[in-house]
Design a protein around this motif. Structure first.
Motif, mmCIF file in Angstrom:
data_model
loop_
_atom_site.group_PDB
_atom_site.id
_atom_site.type_symbol
_atom_site.label_atom_id
_atom_site.label_comp_id
_atom_site.label_asym_id
_atom_site.label_seq_id
_atom_site.Cartn_x
_atom_site.Cartn_y
_atom_site.Cartn_z
ATOM 1 N N ARG A 114 48.752 19.223 -1.915
ATOM 2 C CA ARG A 114 49.127 17.874 -2.541
ATOM 3 C C ARG A 114 50.510 17.808 -2.710
ATOM 4 N NH1 ARG A 114 47.234 19.990 -8.061
ATOM 5 N NH2 ARG A 114 48.278 17.956 -8.775
ATOM 6 N N ALA A 158 53.789 7.240 -0.889
ATOM 7 C CA ALA A 158 53.479 7.330 -2.354
ATOM 8 C C ALA A 158 54.858 6.695 -3.107
ATOM 9 C CB ALA A 158 53.168 8.670 -2.936
ATOM 10 N N GLN A 159 54.391 6.545 -4.295
ATOM 11 C CA GLN A 159 55.696 6.050 -5.001
ATOM 12 C C GLN A 159 55.692 6.952 -6.394
ATOM 13 O OE1 GLN A 159 55.259 1.943 -6.832
ATOM 14 N NE2 GLN A 159 53.226 2.279 -6.438
ATOM 15 N N TRP A 160 56.736 6.857 -7.052
ATOM 16 C CA TRP A 160 56.747 7.828 -8.132
ATOM 17 C C TRP A 160 55.579 8.082 -9.105
ATOM 18 C CZ3 TRP A 160 62.117 4.705 -9.576
ATOM 19 C CH2 TRP A 160 63.007 5.065 -8.673
ATOM 20 N N HIS A 161 55.319 9.150 -9.254
ATOM 21 C CA HIS A 161 54.346 9.795 -10.171
ATOM 22 C C HIS A 161 52.847 9.806 -9.220
ATOM 23 C CE1 HIS A 161 57.375 9.502 -13.128
ATOM 24 N NE2 HIS A 161 57.206 8.226 -13.194
ATOM 25 N N ASP A 162 52.886 9.216 -7.899
ATOM 26 C CA ASP A 162 51.787 9.057 -7.380
ATOM 27 C C ASP A 162 51.599 10.432 -6.484
ATOM 28 O OD1 ASP A 162 50.972 6.710 -8.274
ATOM 29 O OD2 ASP A 162 51.534 5.844 -6.346
ATOM 30 N N GLU A 163 50.344 10.872 -5.955
ATOM 31 C CA GLU A 163 50.390 12.149 -5.060
ATOM 32 C C GLU A 163 49.318 11.599 -3.909
ATOM 33 O OE1 GLU A 163 48.130 15.089 -7.048
ATOM 34 O OE2 GLU A 163 49.453 15.047 -8.807
ATOM 35 N N VAL A 164 49.750 12.446 -2.891
ATOM 36 C CA VAL A 164 48.876 12.167 -1.685
ATOM 37 C C VAL A 164 48.710 13.642 -1.113
ATOM 38 C CG1 VAL A 164 49.897 9.881 -0.659
ATOM 39 C CG2 VAL A 164 50.927 12.369 -0.155
ATOM 40 N N ALA A 202 53.444 15.331 -4.657
ATOM 41 C CA ALA A 202 53.475 14.537 -5.636
ATOM 42 C C ALA A 202 55.142 13.973 -5.645
ATOM 43 C CB ALA A 202 53.428 15.248 -7.043
ATOM 44 N N SER A 219 54.714 -2.642 -6.076
ATOM 45 C CA SER A 219 55.322 -1.577 -6.769
ATOM 46 C C SER A 219 55.865 -2.120 -7.918
ATOM 47 C CB SER A 219 56.513 -0.833 -6.080
ATOM 48 O OG SER A 219 57.031 0.029 -6.868
#
Length: 388
Positions: free
Chosen positions: A228, A211-217, A230, A52
């Motif tokens: 989604r 997920a980490q900040w600014h990611d989406e799953v 985020a 990260s």
């Protein structure tokens, strides 16, 4: 910090953790849980978060600089011992009657940060805590102030269990283990590092999305709809023992093909929510924390007025609904029990240059259909005033 300092700190942390684990195991015979409730080891967490870019010397840090503390800390413990956060009367609780199928946009508040969100036919359960205490032990720690609206066995089929961070009042070991057992189709969505806790409790890696900040799953629900999730930077911290900030904390944008909801989790105030509103909004439903605030920890929890400001950032001029969370269930601060609801009600009123904010304050177990707010709502207006 020098390499030697870092090494000494790591060894000290490892030694302290080993002592804590040993002590909790020895107390297991007296009814206290062992090390299981603490979760994954630092090494197991590190393996998940190592890549990260948000780590600083092995720990996560808030993007916002620290705020000045308001008032002297002396006397805070005495104030808490006086337990000002207890209600004066019995808290109203409603047994929810879950619909046969998930609706377009609805929410049932189950207490604290636990809520069942229905969005575009998909069911999402947030920060599940169904235990009597939010603590590694059910013998000590903050106890529930009201009865559970329902048990885990009473929940309808879930598609997603959404977790904001690893504090005990948001991530309860017994609850997630039972949910994993009774909800075999549910996927667990969480910030990076928290997945290590879930795996340590026997939840299969194939059921975990991090997920980490600014990611989406993205998760496809049982009805075939893809939702989604985020991860939005929150302003908080993490930790289940003496090691802090090894796992990430986050707010979540929940984005369906037709509707959007926001779940704050725990957070202090941040202008970054303006960016979240611009990137993922406008949201029709915002679940925002309003309780457990204090001038001594302004970066940890927002107050009701700040919650309204965050809501405006996310709603972006629309008539979105604000439903408060993180209040009324556990006594975690020095304010009185009903103060968060009273301040939120006042802050939502119109003011010069500001339109009113549409709020609904459900009793535990109360639900509201955001699309048809008058058709299926079970919320009793001003119910909280009887207990405040």
């Amino acid at each position: 910090m020098t390499r030697q300092d870092s090494s000494l700190r790591a060894r000290a942390s490892s030694t302290v953790r080993a002592a804590v684990v040993s002590g909790t195991n020895k107390l297991a015979d007296a009814g206290l849980p062992g090390a299981q409730a603490i979760g994954a080891s630092p090494a197991e967490i590190a393996a998940e978060v190592a890549a990260s870019p948000f780590l600083r010397d092995g720990r996560f840090v808030n993007a916002d600089p620290p705020s000045p503390i308001g008032g002297p800390p002396v006397g805070a413990l005495v104030d808490m011992v006086r337990r000002p956060g207890r209600p004066t009367g019995t808290i109203m609780v409603t047994t929810p009657d879950f619909a046969p199928s998930a609706r377009d946009l609805a929410v049932t508040w189950l207490g604290h940060a636990t809520a069942l969100v229905e969005i575009d036919g998909v069911r999402v359960l947030t920060d599940p805590v169904f235990s009597r205490r939010c603590s590694p032990s059910q013998l000590v720690g903050p106890a529930r102030l009201h009865a559970l609206p329902c048990d885990i066995a009473d929940l309808p089929p879930l598609d997603v269990v959404l977790i904001s961070h690893d504090h005990y009042d948001h991530l309860d070991t017994a609850s997630v283990v039972e949910l994993a057992r009774t909800q075999p189709a549910a996927v667990f969505v969480c910030p990076i590092g928290v997945g290590a806790h879930l795996r340590a409790w026997g939840i299969g890696a194939e059921r975990i999305r991090t997920a980490q900040w600014h990611d989406e799953v993205a998760v496809t629900g049982g009805n075939g709809t893809a939702i989604r999730f985020a991860a939005v930077p929150a302003r908080h911290f993490s930790g289940r023992g003496l090691d802090r900030d090894l796992t990430m904390w986050a707010s979540w944008a929940i984005i369906g093909p037709r509707h959007r909801a926001f779940f704050s989790g725990d957070t202090g105030f941040s202008e970054a929510y303006e960016d979240a509103g611009a990137a993922f909004g406008p949201f029709q439903l915002n679940l925002i924390a309003i309780g457990a605030y204090d001038p001594l920890w302004p970066d940890i929890h927002v107050n009701p007025e700040e919650a309204v400001t965050i809501h405006r950032m996310l709603a972006r001029g629309t008539d979105a609904l604000l439903v408060p969370i993180h209040w009324g269930t556990f006594n975690l601060a020095r304010h009185t029990w009903g103060e968060p609801a009273a301040r939120l009600t006042h802050a939502a009123q119109p003011s010069p240059g500001r339109a009113p904010v549409d709020i609904v304050i459900p009793q535990p177990g109360g639900e509201v259909d955001v699309v048809d707010r008058t058709g299926t709502a079970t919320v009793v207006p001003d119910w909280w005033k009887e207990s405040a």
